[in-house]
Enzyme design. Structure first.
Site, PDB file in Angstrom:
ATOM      1  N   GLU A 220       0.801  -1.220   0.000  1.00  0.00           N
ATOM      2  CA  GLU A 220       0.000   0.000   0.000  1.00  0.00           C
ATOM      3  C   GLU A 220       0.833   1.267   0.000  1.00  0.00           C
ATOM      4  O   GLU A 220       0.512   2.242  -0.685  1.00  0.00           O
ATOM      5  CB  GLU A 220      -0.948  -0.005   1.209  1.00  0.00           C
ATOM      6  CG  GLU A 220      -2.108  -0.966   1.107  1.00  0.00           C
ATOM      7  CD  GLU A 220      -1.763  -2.411   1.416  1.00  0.00           C
ATOM      8  OE1 GLU A 220      -2.648  -3.275   1.291  1.00  0.00           O
ATOM      9  OE2 GLU A 220      -0.581  -2.689   1.777  1.00  0.00           O
TER      10      GLU A 220
ATOM     11  N   GLN B 274      -8.006  -2.317  -0.668  1.00  0.00           N
ATOM     12  CA  GLN B 274      -8.926  -3.457  -0.722  1.00  0.00           C
ATOM     13  C   GLN B 274      -9.932  -3.387   0.420  1.00  0.00           C
ATOM     14  O   GLN B 274     -11.116  -3.662   0.243  1.00  0.00           O
ATOM     15  CB  GLN B 274      -8.122  -4.753  -0.659  1.00  0.00           C
ATOM     16  CG  GLN B 274      -8.895  -5.960  -1.152  1.00  0.00           C
ATOM     17  CD  GLN B 274      -7.986  -7.144  -1.383  1.00  0.00           C
ATOM     18  OE1 GLN B 274      -7.565  -7.797  -0.423  1.00  0.00           O
ATOM     19  NE2 GLN B 274      -7.677  -7.429  -2.644  1.00  0.00           N
TER      20      GLN B 274
ATOM     21  N   PHE C 164      -6.588  -1.550   5.611  1.00  0.00           N
ATOM     22  CA  PHE C 164      -5.234  -1.776   5.126  1.00  0.00           C
ATOM     23  C   PHE C 164      -4.476  -0.480   4.867  1.00  0.00           C
ATOM     24  O   PHE C 164      -3.264  -0.503   4.614  1.00  0.00           O
ATOM     25  CB  PHE C 164      -5.267  -2.611   3.841  1.00  0.00           C
ATOM     26  CG  PHE C 164      -5.888  -3.982   4.012  1.00  0.00           C
ATOM     27  CD1 PHE C 164      -6.107  -4.522   5.276  1.00  0.00           C
ATOM     28  CD2 PHE C 164      -6.260  -4.724   2.913  1.00  0.00           C
ATOM     29  CE1 PHE C 164      -6.683  -5.772   5.430  1.00  0.00           C
ATOM     30  CE2 PHE C 164      -6.821  -5.982   3.048  1.00  0.00           C
ATOM     31  CZ  PHE C 164      -7.040  -6.504   4.314  1.00  0.00           C
TER      32      PHE C 164
ATOM     33  N   HIS D 175     -11.255  -5.923   9.047  1.00  0.00           N
ATOM     34  CA  HIS D 175     -11.975  -5.651   7.800  1.00  0.00           C
ATOM     35  C   HIS D 175     -13.234  -4.824   8.057  1.00  0.00           C
ATOM     36  O   HIS D 175     -14.121  -4.765   7.213  1.00  0.00           O
ATOM     37  CB  HIS D 175     -12.375  -6.958   7.102  1.00  0.00           C
ATOM     38  CG  HIS D 175     -11.222  -7.778   6.632  1.00  0.00           C
ATOM     39  ND1 HIS D 175     -10.485  -8.557   7.484  1.00  0.00           N
ATOM     40  CD2 HIS D 175     -10.667  -7.926   5.398  1.00  0.00           C
ATOM     41  CE1 HIS D 175      -9.528  -9.173   6.802  1.00  0.00           C
ATOM     42  NE2 HIS D 175      -9.615  -8.805   5.527  1.00  0.00           N
TER      43      HIS D 175
END
Length: 669
Positions: free
Chosen positions: A409, A431, A435, A476
């Site tokens: 990243e 994504q 992240f 997430h």
């Protein structure tokens, strides 16, 4: 660091077919940073400059590189590369004004030493975090490759900085994408006071090149002629056959990391050995031996250099100390941009679109509108991204513009900035928003600060799939918009509906400033509405009343808008629901208007309660709207825990039920 193979032998020069004129040009170019440094060390002792990072002993690398490249090829230097700046013929008075924090310096007194760039001189300066500039070089190299310009970019790293992850990411991306970038590692044996053997478990960086699938060569960094010849030869080859190359320049720093740190940690014998390989003295002696340099010429060159230094210093010292101007400081945080709102035509066809469709639609239309827009992200190519936002894009726009990336990243965000420097636009897809922590430094220290520091815009939009509610656990599901809300220089948008999702994304991509575009995963396919098929934009910095009422104001954004709508219906409340839409800069006038209208206000956020965006806005309301309030300003958010995985725990974590209870209390107050 093994040095005996270099310090035990006399430096050998090979002029090859280079003319006397070139040899003398290299000499004068090499002498300039040494004479400047001699002067700066005096000024430092006199208290006329505040800090100095010495390149004494390493000048030949900068001078060899800068003279070997074409004037319009980018160089990304570091602390000890004064010769890059002088070699590009920067006005010395501006350079000295920079060192003194004067207005005519390249950063208007906002940063020091070599923390600046100049597009005019094709130089992009470093930041103190050292490693991130390698990724910017990747972006510049990518732009050259996409534009089919036969150019090479050179980026510098110290051996200490190579321990950072950005070093690995920068080399890896360049190798995978075959970018025309030369990575020069100045191997001087120390990272401040830490010797190489405590930094890495190998002797030479040429051992690392093959691991990245790239060529690697080692050169004597104190030999200006060798550096010049090697870089010139490599650059000519890379222009025709684009690929990255790792160049290890063995050298030594003869003074402290910066003057205050000294050199007591260096063994005396090592210092004495390297003093014999002084790049200026050895090259000067060589030129005298072969009859290219005589005393008269030497005196003439020195006199000319010293005169230019003294005259420039006189100009810089004569300039008044900088006066703070509030308006200028605030206005320079962002690159100038006046949004021209594009509304859909009255007869524009409409179609039912989910949030995910609206984002994809806007992104596709922006790709059509801007041929210089490049998309980068993990799995966004043939796979179409994990949420299928870019499904079919690679077929329509090609692999050059829709680029699958390695899992790095930081490098990809930095590459986006490099593209921007060359006039491209970049969209980087995280994504998952979680992240972005791996690329945090690039955002808050490069993208956000670069215009304020030296006037370079960062035309990069980072898309951030965010939010909880799908039992995805702590890595997430995070709402991390508040991480960046405190960072001047970025803009943050967070749509709650398909219309705003398309319009805000288009608007963000038009603006040359860096954006974080948050899109809630839970809304991707759960909400839909009829929106225009045509291209349109939504005003940045303008909130929207999602619902009008009389008795209470609910200020929120993202998923909070839908929770607020449902709660007000269930409780049969007449409520203003203000959807912020833009979180930075946020709409103070709209907030003030709704508070003034109802007298009761509650802020709702999905993010954890402590330190969230609601805390700032509620504090602002208490300070600026106190006379309109009929009750305490309230707020509700998620628990101050990581986001849990199990559905029952996640339900408790989210603020939905607590918000309804608190909303009732506010109404009854």
């Amino acid at each position: 660091m093994e040095t005996t193979d270099l310090t035990s032998q006399k430096m050998t020069f090979n002029r090859k077919n280079y003319s006397d004129e070139i040899l003398l040009e290299l000499y004068e170019s090499l002498l300039m940073p040494r004479r400047i440094e001699e002067k700066m060390l005096i000024l430092l002792r006199q208290g006329k400059i505040s800090k100095w990072f010495s390149g004494w002993g390493q000048e030949a690398i900068s001078i060899g590189v800068v003279n070997a490249l074409q004037a319009d090829e980018f160089i990304l230097p570091m602390h000890r590369n004064l010769g890059i700046f002088t070699g590009r013929n920067m006005p010395l008075e501006r350079l000295f004004a920079q060192f003194q924090g004067k207005l005519s310096g390249f950063t208007k007194g906002r940063d020091r030493s070599f923390h600046f760039g100049s597009i005019e001189h094709h130089i992009v300066g470093m930041i103190s975090h050292l490693g991130p500039q390698l990724a910017i070089a990747d972006g510049i190299g990518l732009a050259d490759k996409l534009s089919k310009e036969k150019k090479v970019t050179v980026v510098f790293s110290g051996d200490g900085a190579s321990s950072e992850g950005d070093f690995h990411e920068g080399l890896n991306v360049a190798s995978v994408w075959k970018l025309p970038v030369i990575f020069v590692v100045e191997h001087n044996g120390y990272g401040l006071s830490t010797p190489s053997e405590e930094q890495f478990a190998f002797n030479y960086f040429t051992e690392k090149g093959p691991g990245y699938g790239m060529e690697a060569i080692r050169i004597q960094g104190n030999n200006v002629l060798e550096v010049y010849d090697q870089i010139k030869t490599l650059a000519e080859d890379v222009r025709q056959n684009p690929r990255p190359i790792l160049v290890e320049a063995i050298t030594f720093r003869m003074r402290g990391h910066e003057e205050a740190s000294g050199t007591k940690y260096v063994p005396k014998q090592l210092m004495e050995d390297w003093a014999k390989l002084d790049p200026v003295e050895n090259y000067e002696s060589y030129l005298e031996e072969i009859g290219v340099l005589d005393e008269k010429t030497k005196e003439k060159v020195n006199k000319r250099i010293k005169k230019s230094i003294n005259e420039a210093l006189e100009i810089a010292f004569a300039e008044e100390s900088i006066s703070a101007n509030l308006e200028t400081e605030l206005s320079d945080v962002y690159a100038p941009f006046s949004q021209e709102l594009i509304s859909p035509a009255p007869n524009s066809p409409k179609s039912e679109k989910r949030l995910v469709d609206a984002i994809s639609d806007g992104l596709r239309q922006s790709m059509e509108k801007y041929p210089n827009l490049i998309l980068m992200g993990q799995d966004i190519g043939e796979y179409g991204g994990v949420f299928k936002i870019t499904d079919g894009f690679k077929t329509q726009f090609g692999a050059d513009r829709v680029r699958n990336t390695p899992l790095c990243e930081s490098a990809i965000i930095g590459a986006g900035l490099g593209l921007s420097i060359k006039g491209y636009k970049a969209m980087v897809e995280m994504q998952f928003a979680d992240f972005v922590s791996v690329g945090f430094n690039q955002i808050v220290n490069n993208l956000a600060k670069i215009h304020y520091r030296w006037g370079q815009h960062a035309d990069v939009v980072i898309r951030m799939p965010t939010g909880a509610g799908m039992a995805a656990g702590p890595f997430h599901s995070q709402s991390n918009e508040a991480w960046f809300f405190h960072t001047p220089g970025v803009k943050i948008v967070y749509p709650s509906n398909p219309y705003d999702a398309k319009g805000l994304l288009n608007a963000a991509l038009e603006d040359p400033n860096p954006y974080l575009y948050f899109e809630h995963k839970g809304m991707y396919r759960s909400i839909s509405e009829e929106i225009p098929d045509d291209y349109f934009t939504v005003e940045i910095g303008k909130a929207s009343l999602a619902k009008e009422g009389r008795n209470v104001s609910i200020i929120t954004y993202g998923m909070g808008v839908h929770w607020a709508m449902k709660a007000s219906e269930e409780l049969n409340l007449s409520a203003d629901i203000l959807d912020l839409r833009t979180l930075l800069p946020w709409d103070k006038e709209a907030v003030k208007a709704t508070v003034k209208k109802t007298g009761k206000v509650i802020f709702l956020q999905e993010d954890c309660l402590t330190g969230g965006i609601g805390a700032e806005i509620c504090a602002w309301i208490s300070e600026h709207c106190f006379e309109y309030l009929d009750a305490p300003v309230m707020r509700e958010g998620s628990l101050d825990t990581p986001v849990p995985f199990a559905p029952s725990l996640e339900k408790q974590f989210l603020p939905v039920e607590r918000f309804k209870e608190k909303l009732n209390r506010l109404i009854e107050f």
